[in-house]
Structure formats: C-alpha cells, structure tokens
Design an enzyme around this catalytic site. Structure first.
Site, mmCIF file in Angstrom:
data_model
loop_
_atom_site.group_PDB
_atom_site.id
_atom_site.type_symbol
_atom_site.label_atom_id
_atom_site.label_comp_id
_atom_site.label_asym_id
_atom_site.label_seq_id
_atom_site.Cartn_x
_atom_site.Cartn_y
_atom_site.Cartn_z
ATOM 1 N N TYR A 131 38.540 31.119 31.377
ATOM 2 C CA TYR A 131 38.943 32.224 30.506
ATOM 3 C C TYR A 131 39.156 31.745 29.072
ATOM 4 C CZ TYR A 131 39.787 35.940 33.974
ATOM 5 O OH TYR A 131 39.654 36.921 34.905
ATOM 6 N N LYS A 181 36.603 24.434 44.221
ATOM 7 C CA LYS A 181 35.174 24.301 44.528
ATOM 8 C C LYS A 181 34.825 22.842 44.262
ATOM 9 C CE LYS A 181 31.108 25.995 45.586
ATOM 10 N NZ LYS A 181 30.772 26.476 46.944
ATOM 11 N N ASP A 213 34.543 29.748 48.390
ATOM 12 C CA ASP A 213 33.698 30.659 49.186
ATOM 13 C C ASP A 213 34.262 30.826 50.593
ATOM 14 O OD1 ASP A 213 33.073 27.973 49.549
ATOM 15 O OD2 ASP A 213 30.911 28.284 49.729
ATOM 16 N N ASP A 237 41.581 35.430 39.975
ATOM 17 C CA ASP A 237 41.249 36.806 39.589
ATOM 18 C C ASP A 237 40.497 37.476 40.730
ATOM 19 O OD1 ASP A 237 40.833 39.084 37.922
ATOM 20 O OD2 ASP A 237 38.801 38.359 37.516
ATOM 21 N N ASP A 241 42.131 40.285 43.888
ATOM 22 C CA ASP A 241 41.648 41.648 44.163
ATOM 23 C C ASP A 241 41.261 41.778 45.636
ATOM 24 O OD1 ASP A 241 41.942 42.554 41.549
ATOM 25 O OD2 ASP A 241 39.924 43.417 41.453
HETATM 26 C C1 IPM Z 1 43.587 40.791 36.063
HETATM 27 C C2 IPM Z 1 42.519 41.518 35.291
HETATM 28 C C3 IPM Z 1 42.315 40.778 33.973
HETATM 29 C C4 IPM Z 1 41.829 39.396 34.299
HETATM 30 C C5 IPM Z 1 41.368 41.511 33.009
HETATM 31 C C6 IPM Z 1 41.848 42.914 32.703
HETATM 32 C C7 IPM Z 1 41.178 40.729 31.738
HETATM 33 O O1 IPM Z 1 41.367 41.608 36.035
HETATM 34 O O2 IPM Z 1 44.722 40.699 35.565
HETATM 35 O O3 IPM Z 1 43.305 40.347 37.171
HETATM 36 O O4 IPM Z 1 40.620 39.168 34.485
HETATM 37 O O5 IPM Z 1 42.661 38.511 34.376
HETATM 38 MG MG MG Z 2 41.537 40.926 38.026
#
Ligand code: IPM
Ligand code: MG
Length: 351
Positions: A131, A181, A213, A237, A241
């Site tokens: 990032y 990884k 993975d 990240d 999710d």
């Molecule tokens: C998160 C989001 C952020 C990230 C975005 C909005 C920049 O997806 O907080 O997980 O990638 O960190």
């Molecule tokens: Mg995210």
C-alpha cells in the site's frame, strides 16, 4: 466523527446515538471526509478535518469510496483520506474481529455447522507493505506503459504488529496463524523469521504459518480452527473480507486501527465498519448499523479504557440478534426487516 460516503452517515449516526446512551460525557464532533468532502470542492482529508482529528481522543469513521471516483488517481479519490489517516497517525495495528452471532448461522453461505460459534480475529498490518512502498507509479518506458507498486517491510514494522497479535492471542484461545507467501516473496521470508523471533516471547501461544492461498482456502474449509490470524497489509485486506462474509453479512463487522498519534507519541485509534459504502442502499435507512455500533464499542474499549460499556454494547447487539431482529440483508425472504434506525433503537432499548 467522520461519516464519509454512502451508508457511512446513517450507520455512524446510529453508532453515535448508542455511544451517547452509555457515555453522556463523550463529545462527538462531525467533519467532512472522502467523497463527501470532494463533492464540496475540498480535499479527501481537508485540513480542518485533520485538525479536528489532532484535537480528538479517537476517530469514529464511517466509510469512504464512491463509484464516480473509480479510475481517478489515488489523491483524487475518497479512499485517500483513509490512506492518509492510517499513515499520518501510524495506525499500524488493524484489529478485525469476526464473530457469528447465535441465530445468524443460517445467513452464512457456508453450512451452519461450519460457522456455528465462529470467533476469530484478523490482525492486519496497516501502514506498510504494498500500500505504501515506493516507487508507486505509472510510467512510460521505451514507449510502453508500465506500472509499479512496491512491497516492502522493515523488521521493526513486522515485529510491532506481531507483538500486538501475540498479545491478542494470549488473551484469547492462544493460537496464532501467521499468513504469508514465503515460497515466493522476500518480504514474506522476513515476515516469517521475525514472527518466529517474537513467538519465543510467547511460549504459551501456539503458532502456525500458512501460505496465503492456503489460508484463503482454509478460511472457508475449517474457519473454526482459527483464533488469531496475523498478516501483512494486502493479504489482510483480502482475507478480512473473506472472513467477514462467513458471518452472513459484512454489515456486522467492526474494526479498530490502533497506533500512536504521530509526533505526540500518544495512543490513538480509528474505528470503522469494514463493510464499505454500499451506495446502492445509501440514504434508504436500510443499512445494517451493527458494524458501526460495534466499532463504537471497540472505541470505548481501546481508546477510552471503558471495557464495561464496550461489553454492554456488545451484549445489547447480541441480544437483538438472539431476539430475532434483522436488518434487510439478513432478513432476506423471511421478511420483517428492521430499518437502520429501528434496529438502532432496539439496541439502545437493550442497554
Ligand atoms: C479496507 C478497505 C480499504 C483498504 C480501502 C477503502 C482503501 O478495503 O479498509 O479494508 O484497502 O484498506
Ligand atoms: Mg478491504
């Protein structure tokens, strides 16, 4: 309080109402961020907003990001605000607890018996890796367009996030899974070596290393086997999710981003739902405020040292779910969905 875009304002106001109910002494001041700021001709993180954050004890954040900004360079996108807040306040420790509330097992896309009682914590490194690494640019070389992002970690960055994760594991079920990884990436080889070093300070915590993975697969195969998952910025990240949706709704997952307040050296934290802006349901009083409300609980716990009220809010949310209350995305075909504000009132009644 930085509500931001999409459903951000609705769910953040819901969280503020819950916060006000348990702590009349906490003053919430609102400022513009993300697309909401850009639309007014301001920067994604306007100087006034940053100044307000400087004066605050913690940030209650909504969400940022809107389809109309897709494809623009990062500094012109709503997400830039988060990028700057994380970097400038050194909020390197991102805690994302993933819990399946009793009664919600059926909402998961996995079999109920696989997700029942699920309770894991993703500890994501938030201020390093791909990032933030430089160079990070698009350029033209020998007549060909190319782009580069740089994944870089320094040992102290890995060490401090590993310490946070081990401390969390020690207070939980004492299992830590470090995800990398290392069969391909040098940063991962460093990561694994540093994590193993820190592990020696926590002999009571069982450590396993998984390749990312494989970790992605194990998360949907045997999610219950995880306690604390420690990983770098981008893997975190993606995996967070994936872990979040195991619960049936990404609208239930809070997060805390902890670090020091830049040059002041003070502890600081930003608290936000991990679900995103959901522009399709924005302004309809239909979003699930759970993630924002639980983020306010994390704010009480980590920034204000108020564990009793944090736990009270969490019990009230659990009680609402156990009582069968559901917002639209969870009610589904069964009907009887509560609006954002009705669900929030139900939580407040349970406090
Ligand atoms: C998160 C989001 C952020 C990230 C975005 C909005 C920049 O997806 O907080 O997980 O990638 O960190
Ligand atoms: Mg995210």
């Amino acid at each position: 309080m930085l509500p931001g875009d999409g459903i951000g304002p609705e769910v953040t106001h819901a969280a503020a109402a819950v916060l006000a109910r348990v702590r009349a002494d906490v003053e919430c001041v609102e400022a513009a961020v993300g697309g909401a700021a850009l639309a007014r001709g301001l920067q994604a993180l306007p100087p006034e907003t940053r100044a307000l954050c400087d004066r605050s004890d913690a940030i209650l954040f909504g969400s940022v990001g809107l389809p109309e900004y897709e494809g623009k360079p990062l500094p012109e996108r709503p997400e830039y605000a988060l990028f700057l807040l994380r970097r400038d306040y050194e909020l390197y420790a991102n805690l994302r607890p993933v819990k399946v509330f009793p009664g919600l097992e059926e909402a998961s896309s996995l079999k109920p018996e696989i997700v029942r009682g699920l309770d894991l914590l993703v500890v994501r490194e938030l201020t390093g890796g791909i990032y933030y690494g430089r160079p990070k640019e698009q350029r033209r070389v020998d007549g060909v367009d190319e782009a580069v992002d740089t994944m870089i970690y320094r040992a102290p960055e890995v060490e401090r996030i590993a310490r946070v994760a081990f401390a969390c594991a020690r207070a939980r079920r004492k299992r830590l899974t470090s995800v990398d990884k290392q069969n391909i990436l040098e940063t991962s080889r460093l990561w694994r070596r540093v994590v193993d070093g820190v592990a020696r300070e926590y002999p009571d915590v069982a450590v396993e290393h998984l390749l990312v993975d494989n970790a992605a697969m194990q998360l949907v195969h045997r999610p219950g086997a995880f306690d604390v998952i420690l990983t770098e910025n981008m893997f975190g990240d993606i995996l967070s999710d994936e872990a979040a949706i195991l619960t049936g709704s990404i609208g239930t997952l809070p997060s805390a981003s902890l670090g020091t307040k830049g040059s002041t050296g003070r502890q600081f934290g930003l608290y936000e739902p991990i679900g995103g802006t959901a522009p399709d349901i924005a302004g309809k009083d239909a979003a699930n405020p759970t993630a924002a409300i639980l983020s306010a609980a994390m704010l009480l716990r980590h920034s204000l040292g108020d564990e009793p009220n944090a736990a009270r809010i969490e019990r009230a949310v659990e009680g609402a779910y156990a009582g069968g209350l559901r917002t639209a995305e969870l009610a589904g075909k069964a009907g009887g969905a509560l609006s954002t504000s009705a669900f929030t009132r139900a939580v407040i009644e349970r406090l």
